[in-house]
Motif scaffolding. Structure first.
Motif, PDB file in Angstrom:
ATOM      1  N   GLY A 148      -4.146  -1.384  -4.163  1.00  0.00           N
ATOM      2  CA  GLY A 148      -3.010  -0.637  -3.648  1.00  0.00           C
ATOM      3  C   GLY A 148      -1.739  -0.929  -4.423  1.00  0.00           C
ATOM      4  O   GLY A 148      -1.697  -1.826  -5.269  1.00  0.00           O
ATOM      5  N   VAL A 189      -0.727  -0.141   7.890  1.00  0.00           N
ATOM      6  CA  VAL A 189      -1.819  -0.147   6.902  1.00  0.00           C
ATOM      7  C   VAL A 189      -2.383  -1.562   6.858  1.00  0.00           C
ATOM      8  O   VAL A 189      -1.631  -2.514   6.657  1.00  0.00           O
ATOM      9  CB  VAL A 189      -1.350   0.269   5.485  1.00  0.00           C
ATOM     10  CG1 VAL A 189      -2.556   0.451   4.576  1.00  0.00           C
ATOM     11  CG2 VAL A 189      -0.532   1.545   5.525  1.00  0.00           C
ATOM     12  N   HIS A 243      -2.355  -6.802   3.753  1.00  0.00           N
ATOM     13  CA  HIS A 243      -1.132  -6.231   3.193  1.00  0.00           C
ATOM     14  C   HIS A 243      -0.105  -7.301   2.864  1.00  0.00           C
ATOM     15  O   HIS A 243       0.624  -7.198   1.874  1.00  0.00           O
ATOM     16  CB  HIS A 243      -0.549  -5.161   4.136  1.00  0.00           C
ATOM     17  CG  HIS A 243       0.311  -5.665   5.232  1.00  0.00           C
ATOM     18  ND1 HIS A 243      -0.191  -6.137   6.427  1.00  0.00           N
ATOM     19  CD2 HIS A 243       1.666  -5.765   5.328  1.00  0.00           C
ATOM     20  CE1 HIS A 243       0.819  -6.496   7.209  1.00  0.00           C
ATOM     21  NE2 HIS A 243       1.949  -6.288   6.565  1.00  0.00           N
ATOM     22  N   GLY A 283      -0.865   5.016   4.424  1.00  0.00           N
ATOM     23  CA  GLY A 283      -1.038   4.317   3.169  1.00  0.00           C
ATOM     24  C   GLY A 283      -2.425   4.525   2.587  1.00  0.00           C
ATOM     25  O   GLY A 283      -3.410   4.630   3.328  1.00  0.00           O
ATOM     26  N   PHE A 332       0.825  -1.200   0.000  1.00  0.00           N
ATOM     27  CA  PHE A 332       0.000   0.000   0.000  1.00  0.00           C
ATOM     28  C   PHE A 332       0.865   1.259   0.000  1.00  0.00           C
ATOM     29  O   PHE A 332       0.558   2.248   0.675  1.00  0.00           O
ATOM     30  CB  PHE A 332      -0.993   0.004   1.164  1.00  0.00           C
ATOM     31  CG  PHE A 332      -1.983  -1.132   1.093  1.00  0.00           C
ATOM     32  CD1 PHE A 332      -2.941  -1.171   0.093  1.00  0.00           C
ATOM     33  CD2 PHE A 332      -1.944  -2.167   2.012  1.00  0.00           C
ATOM     34  CE1 PHE A 332      -3.848  -2.216   0.015  1.00  0.00           C
ATOM     35  CE2 PHE A 332      -2.835  -3.220   1.943  1.00  0.00           C
ATOM     36  CZ  PHE A 332      -3.788  -3.248   0.944  1.00  0.00           C
ATOM     37  N   SER A 333       1.940   1.206  -0.773  1.00  0.00           N
ATOM     38  CA  SER A 333       2.816   2.363  -0.907  1.00  0.00           C
ATOM     39  C   SER A 333       3.550   2.299  -2.237  1.00  0.00           C
ATOM     40  O   SER A 333       3.937   1.222  -2.679  1.00  0.00           O
ATOM     41  CB  SER A 333       3.836   2.409   0.234  1.00  0.00           C
ATOM     42  OG  SER A 333       4.694   3.529   0.103  1.00  0.00           O
ATOM     43  N   GLY A 363       3.507   2.828   3.702  1.00  0.00           N
ATOM     44  CA  GLY A 363       2.649   1.654   3.740  1.00  0.00           C
ATOM     45  C   GLY A 363       2.994   0.726   4.883  1.00  0.00           C
ATOM     46  O   GLY A 363       3.441   1.146   5.945  1.00  0.00           O
TER      47      GLY A 363
END
Length: 259
Positions: free
Chosen positions: A247, A201, A73, A232, A11-12, A18
């Protein structure tokens, strides 16, 4: 024995944002105790282990303290590793897990998780949660996690929960959320009972956040931001009894564990 690992910021798009996850693609399963020791050694929120079985890729997730039934994640991170490092050619990877079948698809420059919807229901105990959070709780709900709706994004960002009291709740963790200023909603997630004071996140919490905010805002596609220190962005779609969570992911490190 040497085991190859890859650390991914999920998520980054940038390093150090993230949520970091460690990913191991194994030829066969290790002993459960050993996988737990490996997760404790890395001391990240999650370490994921994947093995190709006859039915497909099976995935398991471990915090430093325990195995968990669902993690967003680290699933996103695992798919990124299989796509980008091990050369999976398909646009979709199907995983087998404790929470049933899951998939990750490459689409529109993002990786999209396909996760089960968790409908939150009203819960009692607002006063106790307000005491441990130190802020007003507008609404208290629960699905697989406890969910506290706060008055504002500022309240979410400034929240400083009592981790000792929080760990005693009969839930794996507590989500705090509110409407966002630049995103449809924001959240944070605290889970000291399973060894994570605050998760940077969390994909899986959006299985219940998405249906809640979809009802509140009367829309099926939402933008979300988890406003931890690392932070994130997540893109959420409500599709029937499933939630799509999109993401980015970024490779940060690769190496070998020597046993």
């Amino acid at each position: 024995m040497q085991l190859e690992f890859h650390q991914i910021d999920a998520f980054s798009e940038r390093p150090f944002g993230g949520n970091p996850a460690m990913v191991y693609r194994l030829e066969s399963w290790l002993d459960d105790r050993l996988m737990q020791q490996i997760a404790a050694e890395h001391n990240l929120a999650e370490s994921a282990f994947v093995v190709r079985e006859a039915q497909g890729w099976r995935i398991r997730w471990f915090t430093p303290a325990t195995e968990v039934p669902l993690c967003g994640h680290a699933t996103l991170a695992s798919a990124h590793v299989l796509f980008e490092i091990y050369g999976e050619a398909a646009q979709r990877i199907d995983f087998l897990s404790q929470s049933g079948p899951l998939s990750v698809t490459r689409e529109e420059g993002l990786l999209w998780l396909d996760f089960p919807l968790r409908s939150p229901r009203p819960q009692v105990g607002v006063e106790a949660v307000e005491r441990l959070l130190g802020v007003k709780v507008v609404e208290l709900l629960g699905a697989n996690e406890l969910l506290a709706v706060l008055e504002s994004e500022q309240a979410v960002r400034e929240c400083q929960p009592d981790m000792v009291a929080l760990a005693k709740l009969p839930w794996p963790g507590l989500i705090v959320t509110a409407r966002g200023r630049e995103h449809d909603f924001v959240s944070r997630y605290f889970a000291p009972a399973i060894g994570i004071d605050e998760d940077p996140v969390t994909g899986s919490t959006h299985c219940c956040l998405t249906p809640y905010w979809a009802r509140q805002l009367d829309k099926a596609q939402l933008s979300a931001y988890q406003c931890s220190a690392r932070g994130g962005a997540l893109f959420c779609r409500l599709q029937g009894e499933r939630v799509k969570i999109g993401g980015h992911a970024r490779l940060i490190a690769s190496g070998h564990l020597h046993l």
